[in-house]
Design an enzyme around this catalytic site. Structure first.
Site, PDB file in Angstrom:
ATOM      1  CE1 TYR A 134      -3.205   2.919   0.461  1.00 56.01           C
ATOM      2  CE2 TYR A 134      -3.707   2.114   2.651  1.00 56.01           C
ATOM      3  CZ  TYR A 134      -3.939   2.999   1.624  1.00 56.01           C
ATOM      4  OH  TYR A 134      -4.910   3.962   1.762  1.00 56.01           O
ATOM      5  CB  CYS A 135       0.933   4.309   0.085  1.00 50.27           C
ATOM      6  SG  CYS A 135       1.491   6.019  -0.051  1.00 50.27           S
ATOM      7  CG  LEU A 136       7.137   4.195   1.406  1.00 48.81           C
ATOM      8  CD1 LEU A 136       7.972   4.500   0.179  1.00 48.81           C
ATOM      9  CD2 LEU A 136       7.524   5.121   2.560  1.00 48.81           C
ATOM     10  CG  LEU A 172      -3.747  -1.790  -2.060  1.00 49.89           C
ATOM     11  CD1 LEU A 172      -4.366  -1.850  -0.667  1.00 49.89           C
ATOM     12  CD2 LEU A 172      -4.751  -2.237  -3.114  1.00 49.89           C
TER      13      LEU A 172
END
Length: 603
Positions: free
Chosen positions: A341-343, A370
């Site tokens: 997710y993200c980073l 994500l």
């Protein structure tokens, strides 16, 4: 003019609830408020004095941008004169229409708030000629400022973006909704409570200053309403491994049978993992367990100066790779599905490319990304904070502290949505004197984490500033040049259409880099709400397609729109890569119960 017409005009200038307000009485209320709040103000001054941080800051390196703007604006006096004349003509037209309404004549509305702007929802902004004029004059002026920046020729895109961003911060700050005498709702509340709302607001401000240790830290939720492990991060499980950077949690099964291949979740370490495990009704982790997956998640440490030299490679080695090795030892399964997710998704992409370079890419059966940036060329407004001058300054500051502090992240992300994340709470908490509403997402948002200096400097320079990840061999991990185009792992990409942190068209670019089969899905809403959208709520919609043309707009034209949550769509895709069903695995006793200890560490 007839008495009836005079009364009609009077009603048109103020909403009914304010039409009979005696200015003298209002003045007395405000005087009484000043008397009541004097002890509070004295307490603030005695405890904290003047602002403690007198260091001049230029977080966007705007001095040169302002100079360039002024030079280009003045270089064409004729165009400048035309823009000024247009502004005054528009003002004259607005005044004429407003004067008609003040006189009880038919008039036209010239300026409406943009769609989604919730600041002017009170009926008083439409019903009152006075407040309607205040609103429209504000909208006219704000748009003229923005248009002037956009129409000034000769500015490079980076300078124009910085100026536009700074102008919007100024425009948002001076909105009439942010001030007592130009906000009809606040005026009405002041009259109704005899000014007690302002007294309570000042008390709220004092509490926020104390919470920020002398610096205003605006409350965005009721912090007493939530407790980690009690009503947040409550999916049952065990911490089965711990090192300096992470705790690995394995969750208790909620089905008799489970897929053979486990699911590992890599959350971002800008915030804590429980964004994916908020409460039982909106926990993606719990929902995945209920679908029959053996779920593991990484809970990252909240680092201090002792971990200043932890590198991006360490987050891969001591985080993802160590977690995968532990999962193999626990389950006996040599491969697993991985979600980032993200980073955490950026780290997943780097890990996949590194494993491909080592010939070990079969360790990951499928990858889910994500709201993940890999190509940072169009990474949105966050890039404005990351030019070379700013990064050099940041490196010097991190050399002293060893970390990039969580509070700095919170301030930056709040500026990206200032009306929602700053000014709405200024109005609610300080002008209306109300307590913020309990909201789990905002509790999590405030529970940010620090970043180790070495890792953070690498991330900002190599990814945001230099954008080397899409370049084969541009990034080296543990001495190994990596190549994102070598990734052949089946991948599912989830982006959100209103994402201001990872713009969806920028995240879509990764579909053109990887070499394996790709499914791209676009959810409605933003970076968090679009992801945390449980099916039971039946909210929003999503678009999906297995075809990934080069142009993201072309993708959207041919994508299929479906109502509700994207979670079931992803679950069907993941099941194809999860193997057969076997008896569900229970976690060992491990080190302690979930959610563990790292999640409770404050910045």
């Amino acid at each position: 003019m007839s008495q009836a017409r005079k009364e009609e005009n009077s009603k048109s200038q103020l909403p009914d609830s304010l039409a009979g307000v005696d200015p003298v009485a209002l003045g007395r209320i405000l005087f009484d408020v000043a008397q009541k709040t004097q002890p509070v103000m004295q307490e603030i001054m005695a405890k904290y004095g003047v602002a403690q941080n007198t260091k001049m800051a230029d977080p966007l390196n705007l001095q040169q941008a302002y100079f360039d703007f002024a030079a280009h604006l003045l270089s064409d006096p004729q165009k400048l004169t035309e823009m000024q004349m247009k502004f005054w003509q528009d003002w004259g037209t607005l005044w004429q229409e407003s004067a008609k309404r003040f006189m009880g004549q038919e008039s036209h509305t010239l300026y409406e708030p943009e769609k989604g702007d919730r600041r002017f929802q009170s009926p008083a902004w439409q019903e009152s000629a006075l407040f309607d004029f205040i609103k429209q004059s504000y909208l006219l002026t704000g748009r003229w400022i923005g248009n002037t920046i956009q129409q000034t020729e000769g500015l490079d895109s980076e300078t124009r973006q910085k100026l536009d961003f700074q102008a919007r911060q100024f425009i948002n700050a001076i909105a009439p909704t942010n001030f007592l005498l130009t906000n009809p709702e606040v005026l009405q509340e002041t009259i109704n409570t005899n000014g007690d709302n302002l007294v309570r607001g000042l008390e709220n401000m004092l509490e926020d200053i104390e919470r920020g240790h002398g610096e205003l830290s605006i409350s965005t939720t009721d912090y007493q309403a939530f407790k980690i492990g009690k009503n947040l991060a409550v999916t049952p499980g065990r911490v089965v491994f711990r090192n300096d950077l992470m705790e690995l949690i394995q969750y208790e099964p909620l089905t008799e049978k489970a897929y053979k291949k486990p699911l590992l979740i890599i959350p971002p370490w800008i915030n804590k993992y429980y964004i994916l495990d908020l409460q039982e009704h909106n926990s993606l982790i719990r929902w995945a367990v209920e679908q029959g997956h053996t779920v593991f998640t990484i809970s990252w440490v909240n680092p201090d100066k002792k971990l200043a030299q932890k590198r991006f490679e360490d987050y891969m080695d001591e985080g993802v790779l160590t977690a995968m090795n532990q999962i193999e030892q626990i389950t006996g399964q040599p491969d697993c599905n991985v979600l980032g997710y993200c980073l955490g998704g950026t780290l997943l992409a780097i890990t996949l490319a590194w494993l491909a370079a080592k010939g070990q890419d079969k360790k990951i059966a499928s990858a889910t990304f994500l709201t993940t940036l890999v190509d940072f060329a169009d990474a949105g407004e966050l890039k404005m904070f990351m030019d070379k001058t700013q990064l050099d300054l940041l490196d010097r500051e991190m050399a002293e502290t060893g970390i990039f502090p969580a509070e700095s992240f919170k301030k930056t992300f709040s500026l990206l949505r200032a009306n929602d994340m700053i000014w709405s709470f200024v109005i609610n908490n300080y002008l209306m004197g109300r307590e913020p509403f309990p909201f789990d997402l905002l509790y999590w948002n405030d529970d940010a984490t620090n970043m180790p200096a070495a890792m953070h400097s690498f991330y900002l320079r190599k990814c945001y500033n230099e954008n080397l990840l899409p370049v084969p061999g541009g990034v080296v991990m543990n001495g190994e040049p990596i190549d994102i185009t070598s990734i052949k792992t089946p991948s599912y990409f989830l982006s959100t259409r209103e994402d201001h942190i990872a713009p969806w068209k920028a995240t879509y670019a990764t579909t053109q880099l990887v070499d394996g089969p790709v499914t791209f899905t676009l959810a409605a809403s933003g970076h968090v709400a679009g992801v945390i959208n449980p099916p039971a709520k039946n909210k929003y919609c999503f678009w999906t397609s297995t075809k990934t043309p080069k142009d993201p707009d072309e993708w959207l034209k041919q994508a299929r729109q479906e109502d509700g949550s994207w979670w079931p769509h992803w679950s069907k895709w993941l099941a194809k890569h999860a193997g057969e069903k076997i008896a569900a695995r229970k976690p060992a006793k491990g080190l302690c119960a979930a959610p563990g200890t790292y999640i409770k560490m404050k910045s």
